[in-house]
Design an enzyme around this catalytic site. Structure first.
Site, mmCIF file in Angstrom:
data_model
loop_
_atom_site.group_PDB
_atom_site.id
_atom_site.type_symbol
_atom_site.label_atom_id
_atom_site.label_comp_id
_atom_site.label_asym_id
_atom_site.label_seq_id
_atom_site.Cartn_x
_atom_site.Cartn_y
_atom_site.Cartn_z
ATOM 1 N N ASP A 292 41.858 26.311 -33.055
ATOM 2 C CA ASP A 292 42.927 26.490 -32.075
ATOM 3 C C ASP A 292 42.639 25.544 -30.915
ATOM 4 O O ASP A 292 41.545 24.984 -30.803
ATOM 5 C CB ASP A 292 42.951 27.948 -31.583
ATOM 6 C CG ASP A 292 44.039 28.184 -30.543
ATOM 7 O OD1 ASP A 292 45.164 27.702 -30.748
ATOM 8 O OD2 ASP A 292 43.763 28.807 -29.506
ATOM 9 N N SER A 293 43.623 25.421 -30.020
ATOM 10 C CA SER A 293 43.417 24.592 -28.833
ATOM 11 C C SER A 293 42.455 25.264 -27.850
ATOM 12 O O SER A 293 42.010 24.626 -26.902
ATOM 13 C CB SER A 293 44.764 24.359 -28.150
ATOM 14 O OG SER A 293 45.384 25.605 -27.887
ATOM 15 N N CYS B 156 46.467 27.677 -34.280
ATOM 16 C CA CYS B 156 47.324 27.263 -33.163
ATOM 17 C C CYS B 156 48.762 27.050 -33.653
ATOM 18 O O CYS B 156 48.988 26.282 -34.599
ATOM 19 C CB CYS B 156 46.759 25.961 -32.612
ATOM 20 S SG CYS B 156 47.698 25.252 -31.272
ATOM 21 N N GLU C 172 44.492 33.574 -20.195
ATOM 22 C CA GLU C 172 43.150 33.024 -19.946
ATOM 23 C C GLU C 172 42.495 33.705 -18.745
ATOM 24 O O GLU C 172 41.294 33.863 -18.685
ATOM 25 C CB GLU C 172 43.228 31.506 -19.692
ATOM 26 C CG GLU C 172 43.854 30.714 -20.819
ATOM 27 C CD GLU C 172 42.850 30.053 -21.751
ATOM 28 O OE1 GLU C 172 41.686 29.919 -21.365
ATOM 29 O OE2 GLU C 172 43.258 29.693 -22.874
ATOM 30 N N CYS D 125 52.882 31.944 -30.320
ATOM 31 C CA CYS D 125 51.783 31.238 -29.648
ATOM 32 C C CYS D 125 50.582 32.169 -29.733
ATOM 33 O O CYS D 125 50.721 33.387 -29.553
ATOM 34 C CB CYS D 125 52.162 30.978 -28.192
ATOM 35 S SG CYS D 125 50.783 30.429 -27.171
ATOM 36 N N HIS E 118 48.194 32.961 -27.924
ATOM 37 C CA HIS E 118 47.812 33.794 -26.778
ATOM 38 C C HIS E 118 48.689 35.044 -26.636
ATOM 39 O O HIS E 118 48.257 36.049 -26.089
ATOM 40 C CB HIS E 118 47.945 32.998 -25.473
ATOM 41 C CG HIS E 118 46.856 31.999 -25.257
ATOM 42 N ND1 HIS E 118 46.649 30.943 -26.101
ATOM 43 C CD2 HIS E 118 45.924 31.899 -24.281
ATOM 44 C CE1 HIS E 118 45.642 30.223 -25.654
ATOM 45 N NE2 HIS E 118 45.180 30.781 -24.547
HETATM 46 N N1 DGL Z 1 47.273 27.618 -29.042
HETATM 47 C C1 DGL Z 1 48.560 27.235 -28.518
HETATM 48 C C2 DGL Z 1 49.650 27.726 -29.469
HETATM 49 O O1 DGL Z 1 49.463 28.664 -30.225
HETATM 50 C C3 DGL Z 1 48.783 27.774 -27.128
HETATM 51 C C4 DGL Z 1 47.950 27.122 -26.066
HETATM 52 C C5 DGL Z 1 48.216 25.642 -25.927
HETATM 53 O O2 DGL Z 1 49.261 25.230 -25.400
HETATM 54 O O3 DGL Z 1 47.349 24.899 -26.358
HETATM 55 O O4 DGL Z 1 50.714 27.178 -29.500
#
Ligand code: DGL
Length: 267
Positions: free
Chosen positions: A10-11, A73, A152, A184, A186
């Protein structure tokens, strides 16, 4: 290969919501997780950049001998999964298709809301999958960029989070949606707050559930499911390993004792 781990990336920290679900549904599997904490957010970056980052991470995970990769992600799933699938000979599973499948099976009035990052919304990928599954479905999407920093910060139930959610979601509610995809990584952590804002008549969809069950099916069909129960998970990030560790210990069912930093640009 059965005993090889699953790579998940993931990011940043959000993909841990997908890891949590994999641990719940297929507890025998070992996980190697990479969170790109130095380069988060992906949601406001270009397709080219997201593909470059996703390829580097895939190289890194493959150096750890993973037998399959879950792109946890949503943004990378929307923009890079196809390229990764073309270039790799192991299963690569994104979260968008499984999320769309659950939403299509959940809706009764065929009006589905999707909340996600800007990049995911602009890719139109949820609309494409959903309409392919049922052409009666109408999709209403909304980018909710402020949710990521709120999660976060661990402001999951704060009044400020409720107020921002009300503002983002009022437009979608106006269309009469009965299903809302949390597109997303999060957002599932905001589940209770979002459910309160949209009301019980709207079904929330967390793509992580169906992603974990897709992974389970793929592993079983290829004879790659691990039989041994003793786990050894590994966690890597590109920056801020201590902060990541604290976050991981809040949301995972296992103790995360160690997180290592990786210079991902070298892959
Ligand atoms: N992990 C990203 C997503 O699921 C969210 C956070 C980001 O913008 O990197 O789209």
């Amino acid at each position: 290969m059965r005993d090889y781990p699953i790579g998940v990336f993931d990011s940043g920290v959000g993909g841990l919501t997908v890891v949590r679900e994999i641990m719940r549904q297929i507890p025998n599997e070992n996980i190697v997780y990479f969170g790109d904490t130095a380069r988060v957010p992906y949601g406001s970056k270009s397709k080219e950049t997201i593909i470059t980052f996703s390829k580097q991470i895939t190289q890194f995970l493959r150096s750890k001998n993973v037998k399959a990769i879950v792109v946890a992600c949503n943004t990378a799933s929307a923009l890079a999964v196809e390229v990764l699938q073309q270039e790799n000979d192991i299963p690569i599973i994104g979260v968008v298709k499984p999320g769309a499948k659950t939403a299509a099976l959940t809706t009764k009035n065929h009006k589905i809301g999707v909340i996600a990052t800007e990049a995911t919304v602009n890719s139109n990928i949820y609309d494409q999958y959903l309409r392919k599954m049922n052409d009666k479905i109408q999709v209403y999407s909304k980018a909710c960029p402020l949710f990521v920093p709120l999660v976060e910060e661990n402001w999951l139930y704060d009044s400020v989070t409720v107020e921002i959610a009300e503002r983002y979601l009022s437009e979608l509610m106006g269309y009469g949606i009965d299903t809302l995809v949390l597109g997303c990584t999060h957002y599932p952590l905001l589940w209770h707050t979002l459910q309160k804002v949209v009301g019980e008549q709207v079904q929330l969809v967390n793509p992580a559930f169906e992603t974990a069950s897709t992974l389970k099916q793929v592993l079983e069909s290829k004879g790659l499911n691990r039989l041994n129960r003793k786990n050894e998970h590994k966690f890597y990030v590109s920056d801020g390993s201590e902060k990541f560790k604290a976050f991981a210990n809040r949301i995972l069912p296992c103790d995360v004792m160690e997180t290592s930093d990786v210079n991902i640009e070298q892959y």
